[in-house]
Design an enzyme around this catalytic site. Structure first.
Site, short mmCIF file in Angstrom:
data_model
loop_
_atom_site.label_atom_id
_atom_site.label_comp_id
_atom_site.label_asym_id
_atom_site.label_seq_id
_atom_site.Cartn_x
_atom_site.Cartn_y
_atom_site.Cartn_z
CB CYS A 135 -0.95 0.00 1.20
SG CYS A 135 -0.10 -0.03 2.79
CD GLU A 199 5.45 -1.22 7.84
OE1 GLU A 199 4.86 -2.24 8.24
OE2 GLU A 199 5.68 -0.96 6.65
N GLY A 200 6.40 -3.63 11.23
CA GLY A 200 6.86 -4.97 10.97
C GLY A 200 6.28 -5.62 9.73
CD GLN A 201 0.90 -5.24 6.78
OE1 GLN A 201 0.63 -4.17 7.29
NE2 GLN A 201 0.02 -5.94 6.09
CD GLN A 205 3.80 -5.46 3.07
OE1 GLN A 205 4.65 -4.59 3.20
NE2 GLN A 205 2.50 -5.19 3.08
N GLY A 276 -12.98 -6.38 4.90
CA GLY A 276 -11.82 -7.25 4.70
C GLY A 276 -11.48 -8.00 5.98
CB ALA A 277 -11.44 -11.13 7.15
CG MET A 280 -3.07 -4.52 5.74
SD MET A 280 -3.07 -3.31 4.41
CE MET A 280 -2.80 -1.81 5.30
#
Length: 419
Positions: A135, A199-201, A205, A276-277, A280
């Site tokens: 994103c 941030e860990g995301q 990725q 969404g599930a 995020m």
């Protein structure tokens, strides 16, 4: 009086050497006579050897040897001048230099990464390729046999796949080469280039890029090693510094922004809906729960994934709906988070035009926080008097300034680690 060895004439027929020598006194004033005598004895044998050797070789031997020697010298001199060196190229755009309106046009869903790699490697000067699309960024990493031609081919692919003319695209693109490209990826994996620092995301990725690449022929040896190095660097940054301490992610920033915009700044006064599930959405639920929100509505295309989310957070009261109930759920909500993988707009201005306004406690408007790229909620809602306000990923900058200041020391330590 000098002494020398005089040949007695008993020579070996194979070697031409004398078998018997005896010392002879030689006057120092007449060495030439002895030299001539020795030469006269050796000359017939040496001449015979030359004639015999020459007779056995092809007539063109000398010419061929000279030619081969010249070629060898030439190849040795020009070896490094003619040898080509591959270049690692990093090109793309990020939230720091490109608006979400442009990023969403270039975004590549994870399922399409192998196709994108194949298309990039079909160009004549690109040998390897990798795609990192989130994103906040859309970045390409390629190994090219020619730096200039490789850059042109990447630009051509970006323009063709997005439909954006190159002249409009170029002002927003970053371009890095070799060591700079490598260092950039290490910073990305470490969370140092993220909107929400630490941030860990993003590390997850980068790992996913590596995982997808294992089944893509165009993800070759050099990029394989580069992404392994980036994953290791990302882990070190988080384990050896305090940069990831606390709640740091795009989702946490979205929750903070929405809470900041509520008149009472209290989640107990607002009804919350999440579209969404996925990952995020999971982080949204986690941070909403930590901020005092204990009831949400979850909308998703499939029921099992939403139920799995419900099981993960037993302390959060969840009302689960499928996508056909979207408008019904939006009408009954004050804050709507969009975090789905849809590549199309889900909510348009005309969809909320006839919806009733919300209570005065929440300011009489619905607040949409869209952290999806491509976006799920039409930005045109802001331009119409439909009782709705839309925030997107770029609006999160408002709440991340304090985050960067708080993590400045940890970021400096991380930069030292990556050098």
């Amino acid at each position: 009086m000098a002494h020398t060895m005089q040949c007695l004439g008993n020579r070996c027929l194979q070697t031409g050497r004398c078998r018997n020598f005896r010392p002879v006194a030689v006057p120092e004033v007449a060495p030439c006579s002895i030299f001539r005598q020795s030469c006269s004895l050796r000359a017939p044998i040496v001449a015979q050897a030359i004639v015999t050797s020459t007779a056995r070789l092809p007539a063109s031997h000398l010419e061929s040897s000279v030619k081969a020697l010249e070629q060898l010298k030439e190849s040795t001199v020009n070896r490094y001048a003619t040898e080509t060196k591959n270049s690692i190229i990093a090109m793309g755009l990020t939230i720091h230099n490109a608006p979400v309106e442009l990023r969403e046009k270039l975004a590549v869903p994870e399922a399409e990464w192998p196709r994108a790699i194949e298309e990039l490697c079909s160009y004549p000067h690109i040998e390897e390729a990798a795609v990192l699309s989130t994103c906040n960024r859309m970045e390409l990493y390629v190994v090219a046999v020619s730096w200039h031609r490789g850059v042109r081919e990447v630009e051509e692919w970006l323009s063709r796949s997005s439909g954006v003319p190159l002249d409009e695209l170029r002002p927003y693109l970053f371009l890095l080469r070799d060591r700079d490209a490598t260092h950039h990826l290490l910073r990305v994996a470490g969370g140092l280039d993220s909107l929400v620092m630490g941030e860990g995301q993003i590390l997850a990725q980068v790992k996913q890029v590596y995982k997808v690449g294992q089944n893509a022929p165009g993800f070759g040896r050099q990029l394989n090693g580069l992404f392994k190095q980036a994953i290791t660097a990302g882990k070190r940054v988080r384990s050896e510094t305090s940069i990831s301490t606390g709640s740091v992610s795009v989702s946490s920033a979205a929750v903070e922004l929405a809470q900041l915009k509520l008149p009472t700044h209290n989640w107990s006064d607002a009804k919350v809906c999440i579209i969404g599930a996925g990952k995020m959405s999971t982080l949204l639920v986690k941070h909403l729960l930590s901020k005092g929100c204990n009831q949400v509505t979850i909308l998703n295309r499939s029921l099992p994934r939403a139920q799995a989310l419900q099981e993960e957070f037993p302390d959060m009261q969840m009302e689960i709906h499928l996508m056909p109930d979207l408008m019904q759920c939006v009408q009954g909500s004050d804050v709507i988070f969009a975090a789905s993988g849809s590549e199309e707009l889900l909510i348009h201005a005309e969809d909320i035009k006839n919806m009733s306004k919300r209570s005065v406690v929440v300011g009489g408007v619905r607040r949409f926080v869209d952290i999806s790229v491509p976006r799920n909620i039409a930005p045109g809602i802001n331009a119409e008097d439909h009782g709705g306000i839309v925030y997107n990923v770029d609006d999160l900058k408002e709440v991340v300034v304090a985050n960067k200041e708080a993590r400045a020391q940890a970021a400096a330590e991380a930069e030292v680690l990556l050098k």
